[in-house]
Design a protein around this motif. Structure first.
Motif, PDB file in Angstrom:
ATOM      1  N   GLY A  42      22.767  32.662 -27.946  1.00 20.90           N
ATOM      2  CA  GLY A  42      22.371  33.974 -27.448  1.00 20.90           C
ATOM      3  C   GLY A  42      23.399  34.529 -26.489  1.00 20.90           C
ATOM      4  O   GLY A  42      24.381  33.877 -26.130  1.00 20.90           O
ATOM      5  N   GLY A  43      23.150  35.755 -26.042  1.00 22.08           N
ATOM      6  CA  GLY A  43      24.087  36.398 -25.138  1.00 22.08           C
ATOM      7  C   GLY A  43      24.155  35.759 -23.770  1.00 22.08           C
ATOM      8  O   GLY A  43      25.121  35.986 -23.028  1.00 22.08           O
ATOM      9  N   ASP A  44      23.143  34.964 -23.414  1.00 19.26           N
ATOM     10  CA  ASP A  44      23.118  34.302 -22.113  1.00 19.26           C
ATOM     11  C   ASP A  44      23.183  32.784 -22.223  1.00 19.26           C
ATOM     12  O   ASP A  44      22.963  32.073 -21.238  1.00 19.26           O
ATOM     13  N   THR A  45      23.502  32.266 -23.422  1.00 20.12           N
ATOM     14  CA  THR A  45      23.566  30.815 -23.615  1.00 20.12           C
ATOM     15  C   THR A  45      24.764  30.208 -22.896  1.00 20.12           C
ATOM     16  O   THR A  45      24.678  29.111 -22.330  1.00 20.12           O
ATOM     17  N   LEU A  46      25.879  30.919 -22.908  1.00 21.72           N
ATOM     18  CA  LEU A  46      27.150  30.425 -22.387  1.00 21.72           C
ATOM     19  C   LEU A  46      27.662  31.370 -21.290  1.00 21.72           C
ATOM     20  O   LEU A  46      27.129  32.464 -21.120  1.00 21.72           O
ATOM     21  N   PRO A  47      28.703  30.969 -20.575  1.00 18.85           N
ATOM     22  CA  PRO A  47      29.236  31.856 -19.534  1.00 18.85           C
ATOM     23  C   PRO A  47      29.821  33.157 -20.079  1.00 18.85           C
ATOM     24  O   PRO A  47      29.946  34.133 -19.329  1.00 18.85           O
ATOM     25  N   GLU A  48      30.217  33.171 -21.348  1.00 18.58           N
ATOM     26  CA  GLU A  48      30.780  34.370 -21.959  1.00 18.58           C
ATOM     27  C   GLU A  48      29.947  34.781 -23.168  1.00 18.58           C
ATOM     28  O   GLU A  48      29.244  33.969 -23.766  1.00 18.58           O
ATOM     29  N   ARG A  49      30.041  36.052 -23.534  1.00 16.73           N
ATOM     30  CA  ARG A  49      29.366  36.576 -24.710  1.00 16.73           C
ATOM     31  C   ARG A  49      30.363  37.392 -25.525  1.00 16.73           C
ATOM     32  O   ARG A  49      31.460  37.696 -25.063  1.00 16.73           O
ATOM     33  N   LYS A  50      29.998  37.731 -26.758  1.00 19.20           N
ATOM     34  CA  LYS A  50      30.887  38.558 -27.580  1.00 19.20           C
ATOM     35  C   LYS A  50      31.214  39.864 -26.845  1.00 19.20           C
ATOM     36  O   LYS A  50      30.341  40.411 -26.181  1.00 19.20           O
ATOM     37  N   PRO A  51      32.462  40.325 -26.897  1.00 21.73           N
ATOM     38  CA  PRO A  51      33.531  39.964 -27.830  1.00 21.73           C
ATOM     39  C   PRO A  51      34.392  38.760 -27.438  1.00 21.73           C
ATOM     40  O   PRO A  51      35.410  38.506 -28.089  1.00 21.73           O
ATOM     41  N   HIS A  52      34.016  38.033 -26.395  1.00 20.35           N
ATOM     42  CA  HIS A  52      34.746  36.802 -26.078  1.00 20.35           C
ATOM     43  C   HIS A  52      34.533  35.806 -27.220  1.00 20.35           C
ATOM     44  O   HIS A  52      33.444  35.735 -27.799  1.00 20.35           O
ATOM     45  N   PRO A  53      35.552  35.018 -27.567  1.00 20.64           N
ATOM     46  CA  PRO A  53      35.416  34.079 -28.684  1.00 20.64           C
ATOM     47  C   PRO A  53      34.573  32.844 -28.377  1.00 20.64           C
ATOM     48  O   PRO A  53      34.186  32.116 -29.307  1.00 20.64           O
ATOM     49  N   MET A  54      34.276  32.580 -27.101  1.00 25.74           N
ATOM     50  CA  MET A  54      33.589  31.343 -26.741  1.00 25.74           C
ATOM     51  C   MET A  54      32.319  31.086 -27.557  1.00 25.74           C
ATOM     52  O   MET A  54      32.129  29.961 -28.052  1.00 25.74           O
ATOM     53  N   PRO A  55      31.417  32.060 -27.740  1.00 24.79           N
ATOM     54  CA  PRO A  55      30.193  31.758 -28.498  1.00 24.79           C
ATOM     55  C   PRO A  55      30.464  31.333 -29.934  1.00 24.79           C
ATOM     56  O   PRO A  55      29.792  30.437 -30.458  1.00 24.79           O
ATOM     57  N   LEU A  56      31.451  31.952 -30.577  1.00 23.36           N
ATOM     58  CA  LEU A  56      31.763  31.587 -31.960  1.00 23.36           C
ATOM     59  C   LEU A  56      32.402  30.208 -32.037  1.00 23.36           C
ATOM     60  O   LEU A  56      32.096  29.408 -32.935  1.00 23.36           O
ATOM     61  N   LEU A  57      33.286  29.909 -31.088  1.00 22.50           N
ATOM     62  CA  LEU A  57      33.921  28.590 -31.068  1.00 22.50           C
ATOM     63  C   LEU A  57      32.887  27.495 -30.813  1.00 22.50           C
ATOM     64  O   LEU A  57      32.915  26.432 -31.442  1.00 22.50           O
ATOM     65  N   HIS A  58      31.967  27.755 -29.896  1.00 21.47           N
ATOM     66  CA  HIS A  58      30.909  26.790 -29.591  1.00 21.47           C
ATOM     67  C   HIS A  58      30.008  26.573 -30.809  1.00 21.47           C
ATOM     68  O   HIS A  58      29.637  25.440 -31.121  1.00 21.47           O
ATOM     69  N   ALA A  59      29.671  27.666 -31.507  1.00 22.07           N
ATOM     70  CA  ALA A  59      28.791  27.552 -32.672  1.00 22.07           C
ATOM     71  C   ALA A  59      29.460  26.785 -33.805  1.00 22.07           C
ATOM     72  O   ALA A  59      28.826  25.946 -34.458  1.00 22.07           O
ATOM     73  N   ALA A  60      30.739  27.057 -34.054  1.00 21.06           N
ATOM     74  CA  ALA A  60      31.459  26.321 -35.097  1.00 21.06           C
ATOM     75  C   ALA A  60      31.490  24.832 -34.773  1.00 21.06           C
ATOM     76  O   ALA A  60      31.270  23.982 -35.656  1.00 21.06           O
ATOM     77  N   ASP A  61      31.751  24.512 -33.513  1.00 23.69           N
ATOM     78  CA  ASP A  61      31.770  23.108 -33.101  1.00 23.69           C
ATOM     79  C   ASP A  61      30.400  22.455 -33.305  1.00 23.69           C
ATOM     80  O   ASP A  61      30.310  21.301 -33.720  1.00 23.69           O
TER      81      ASP A  61
END
Length: 235
Positions: free
Chosen positions: A147-166
């Motif tokens: 979600g948008g508040d799961t991680l320290p960053e949200r889209k358009p930052h790549p962190m959520p996508l990188l975390h999900a792929a991992d």
């Protein structure tokens, strides 16, 4: 109901091993839920109901944008103060009016039948997105939910996508991200992940999806029933 799956012949294109989706405007036509929320707030304040056409373009921009569309005369600080009330009413309306877009269920079933896994990366608060999964029958099928508040960053930052792929056990370049907003495509590009622009989603009139830099642009979810319509992946 079981969706019949075509037999895959040797040499036929395969679906990506991992597919990550935006939620609102990509998998789910949630605008009717949002409209019920906005109109409940307007009714409380003596305002006439707004139409789906008026609200729909703003849905992918989040709760602040929708509050702004519902109350355009308010200053930014006053609009922001209404966001908690919007989210509280939306939680009550969650899943009552919206449905997956046509052919989404068939597409997810095809990905699964081909051995692929899928997940959701959304800027919607995680607690709201997670409540939707059992309503849609996806809680056992969705491999990861960010979600948008799961991680320290949200889209358009790549962190959520990188975390999900991992979380799916895959490299970013082995996944595809599907979204209907510029922030989706920017996040995918920053993550080194091929992307699909979902043209069936929610956009403002001034948006120009061709300028977003997506790898593939698709008019309807039904086109993605064909694995050949997905971006080509290395290897």
């Amino acid at each position: 109901m079981t969706i019949a799956q075509p037999q895959r012949q040797p040499g036929m294109p395969r679906f990506p091993r991992g597919v990550l989706f935006d939620l609102d405007g990509t998998l789910l036509d949630s605008a009717p839920d949002m409209l019920a929320t906005a109109n409940a707030m307007r009714a409380e304040r003596g305002e006439a109901a707004m139409t789906l056409a008026q609200l729909r373009p703003h849905v992918s921009r989040g709760s602040r944008a929708m509050v702004g569309a519902a109350f355009p005369a308010l200053q930014a600080q006053a609009r922001d103060a209404l966001v908690p009330a919007f989210l509280a009413i939306y939680e009550r309306e969650l899943g009552r009016h919206g449905t997956p877009f046509a052919d989404i269920e068939a597409m997810l079933a095809r990905i699964e039948a081909d051995g692929g896994r899928w997940g959701i990366v959304t800027n919607k608060p995680e607690y709201l997105a997670r409540q939707l999964l059992p309503l849609l029958g996806w809680e056992q099928r969705c491999g990861v939910l960010i979600g948008g508040d799961t991680l320290p960053e949200r889209k358009p930052h790549p962190m959520p996508l990188l975390h999900a792929a991992d979380a799916l056990g895959l490299a970013p370049e082995a996944c595809v991200y599907v979204g209907d907003d510029r922030s989706d495509i920017e996040a995918a590009r920053a993550a080194g992940m091929p992307s699909v622009v979902a043209l069936w989603g929610y956009r403002l009139p001034e948006d120009s999806p061709r300028e977003w830099g997506g790898d593939v642009m698709v008019e309807t979810p039904g086109e993605l029933l064909d694995p050949a319509r997905w971006p080509a992946l290395a290897g």
